[in-house]
Design a protein around this motif. Structure first.
Motif, short mmCIF file in Angstrom:
data_model
loop_
_atom_site.label_atom_id
_atom_site.label_comp_id
_atom_site.label_asym_id
_atom_site.label_seq_id
_atom_site.Cartn_x
_atom_site.Cartn_y
_atom_site.Cartn_z
N GLN A 53 0.84 -1.20 0.00
CA GLN A 53 0.00 0.00 0.00
C GLN A 53 0.87 1.24 0.00
O GLN A 53 1.82 1.34 0.76
N LEU A 54 0.53 2.18 -0.86
CA LEU A 54 1.24 3.45 -0.90
C LEU A 54 0.75 4.28 0.27
O LEU A 54 -0.42 4.65 0.34
N ILE A 55 1.66 4.58 1.19
CA ILE A 55 1.21 5.31 2.37
C ILE A 55 1.71 6.74 2.42
O ILE A 55 1.17 7.57 3.14
N VAL A 56 2.76 7.03 1.65
CA VAL A 56 3.21 8.41 1.51
C VAL A 56 3.49 8.65 0.04
O VAL A 56 4.21 7.90 -0.57
N ASN A 57 2.90 9.65 -0.51
CA ASN A 57 3.15 9.97 -1.90
C ASN A 57 3.28 11.47 -2.03
O ASN A 57 2.29 12.17 -2.11
N GLU A 58 4.53 11.96 -1.95
CA GLU A 58 4.75 13.38 -2.06
C GLU A 58 4.40 13.84 -3.47
O GLU A 58 4.21 13.04 -4.36
N THR A 59 4.29 15.11 -3.66
CA THR A 59 3.85 15.64 -4.95
C THR A 59 4.95 15.54 -5.98
O THR A 59 5.60 16.53 -6.32
N VAL A 60 5.14 14.32 -6.45
CA VAL A 60 6.12 14.08 -7.51
C VAL A 60 5.40 14.03 -8.84
O VAL A 60 4.20 13.74 -8.89
N PRO A 61 6.10 14.31 -9.93
CA PRO A 61 5.45 14.27 -11.24
C PRO A 61 4.87 12.90 -11.54
O PRO A 61 5.39 11.87 -11.09
N ARG A 62 3.81 12.86 -12.30
CA ARG A 62 3.10 11.62 -12.59
C ARG A 62 3.94 10.65 -13.42
O ARG A 62 3.61 9.46 -13.48
N ARG A 63 5.02 11.13 -14.01
CA ARG A 63 5.85 10.21 -14.80
C ARG A 63 6.64 9.25 -13.89
O ARG A 63 7.22 8.28 -14.36
N PHE A 64 6.63 9.53 -12.59
CA PHE A 64 7.27 8.62 -11.64
C PHE A 64 6.23 7.65 -11.08
O PHE A 64 5.13 8.08 -10.66
N SER A 65 6.57 6.37 -11.02
CA SER A 65 5.65 5.43 -10.41
C SER A 65 6.42 4.32 -9.71
O SER A 65 7.34 3.73 -10.28
N PRO A 66 6.07 4.04 -8.46
CA PRO A 66 6.69 2.94 -7.72
C PRO A 66 5.98 1.64 -8.08
O PRO A 66 4.80 1.62 -8.40
N GLN A 67 6.74 0.54 -8.03
CA GLN A 67 6.17 -0.76 -8.35
C GLN A 67 6.70 -1.78 -7.35
O GLN A 67 7.91 -1.93 -7.20
N SER A 68 5.79 -2.47 -6.68
CA SER A 68 6.20 -3.44 -5.67
C SER A 68 5.55 -4.78 -5.92
O SER A 68 4.34 -4.88 -6.13
N SER A 69 6.39 -5.85 -5.91
CA SER A 69 5.87 -7.21 -6.09
C SER A 69 5.66 -7.88 -4.74
O SER A 69 4.80 -8.75 -4.59
N ASP A 70 6.45 -7.50 -3.77
CA ASP A 70 6.31 -8.00 -2.40
C ASP A 70 7.00 -7.03 -1.48
O ASP A 70 7.61 -6.06 -1.93
N LYS A 71 6.94 -7.29 -0.18
CA LYS A 71 7.44 -6.28 0.77
C LYS A 71 8.96 -6.15 0.75
O LYS A 71 9.50 -5.23 1.33
N ALA A 72 9.65 -7.05 0.05
CA ALA A 72 11.11 -6.97 -0.02
C ALA A 72 11.59 -6.21 -1.26
O ALA A 72 12.78 -5.95 -1.38
N HIS A 73 10.70 -5.90 -2.16
CA HIS A 73 11.09 -5.25 -3.42
C HIS A 73 10.26 -3.99 -3.66
O HIS A 73 9.04 -3.99 -3.48
N LEU A 74 10.95 -2.94 -4.08
CA LEU A 74 10.26 -1.72 -4.50
C LEU A 74 11.04 -1.09 -5.63
O LEU A 74 12.15 -0.61 -5.42
#
Lengths: 112, 113
Positions: A53-74
């Motif tokens: 779950q994304l719990i903090v998302n500062e105002t970064v440009p929309r071209r940035f996106s985090p991707q997580s497959s499990d809690k050990a990878h981001l």
């Protein structure tokens, strides 16, 4: 002892390209983060993920996106990079209730 | 608006001297103040931290002095060594949790031998 692993160490690309950076932690933490460190060494949090779950998302440009497959990878994807995206991107992890961040060694992005 | 400020931006001391790095903050709700140390090519790593209920925290050659009334703190590095050359970040948070950490701009310390 390194416990937060980032790849690649360096990446050079052209404006408009898509890039993706990987991060893995072996500490058993449940929260991971991406920070941007600019040329003046300023550290700015971009994202944090807790149990997918994304719990903090500062105002970064929309071209940035985090991707997580499990809690050990981001991972971090940047769609259509801009010159101002040139920076060091630092991955970190922690326990959700803890106050200590554990950082990787960073990925230095240069956009030509 | 920078909520955590550090000074000086850079500092050079001789080996054996005491380096003093300063930090100030604006938010009275901040109650946890860690210092992170970063070497070139590496990520920051926690060095020492203090809570607002204390006015001093010591760990070997590293000491934090905290003044809650003035919203200021400082990191003292005694008997500075060339291996202490790094960038030091003061950070602050309230209500716990790493996600709420606010970092200062950093002080680059150079210890000359």
């Amino acid at each position: 002892e390194t416990a937060v692993f980032q790849t690649p160490n360096y990446h050079v690309t052209q404006v408009g390209n898509e890039v993706s950076f990987n991060c893995k932690q072996t500490l058993g933490h449940d929260t991971m983060y991406w920070y941007k460190q600019d040329s003046k060494k300023l550290l700015k949090i971009m994202f944090s993920y807790n149990n997918k779950q994304l719990i903090v998302n500062e105002t970064v440009p929309r071209r940035f996106s985090p991707q997580s497959s499990d809690k050990a990878h981001l991972n971090l994807r940047i769609k259509s990079v801009e010159p101002e995206d040139s920076a060091v991107y630092l991955c970190a992890s922690s326990l959700v209730s803890a106050e200590t961040l554990y950082f990787g060694s960073g990925t230095r992005l240069t956009v030509l | 608006q920078q909520q955590v400020r550090q000074s000086p931006q850079s500092l050079t001391v001789w080996e054996g001297e005491t380096a003093i790095l300063n930090c100030s903050y604006e938010n009275s709700a901040f109650d946890y103040f860690p210092w992170y140390q970063q070497f070139p090519g590496e990520g920051p790593a926690l060095l020492i931290a203090i809570r607002s209920v204390s006015d001093k925290k010591e760990d070997g050659r590293f000491t934090i002095f905290f003044n809650k009334r003035e919203k200021k703190l400082s990191l003292h590095i005694t008997d500075s060594q060339p291996g202490d050359s790094a960038t030091y970040f003061c950070a602050a948070s309230s209500q716990g949790g790493s996600a709420k950490l606010i970092f200062g701009e950093g002080t680059k310390l150079t210890v000359s031998s």
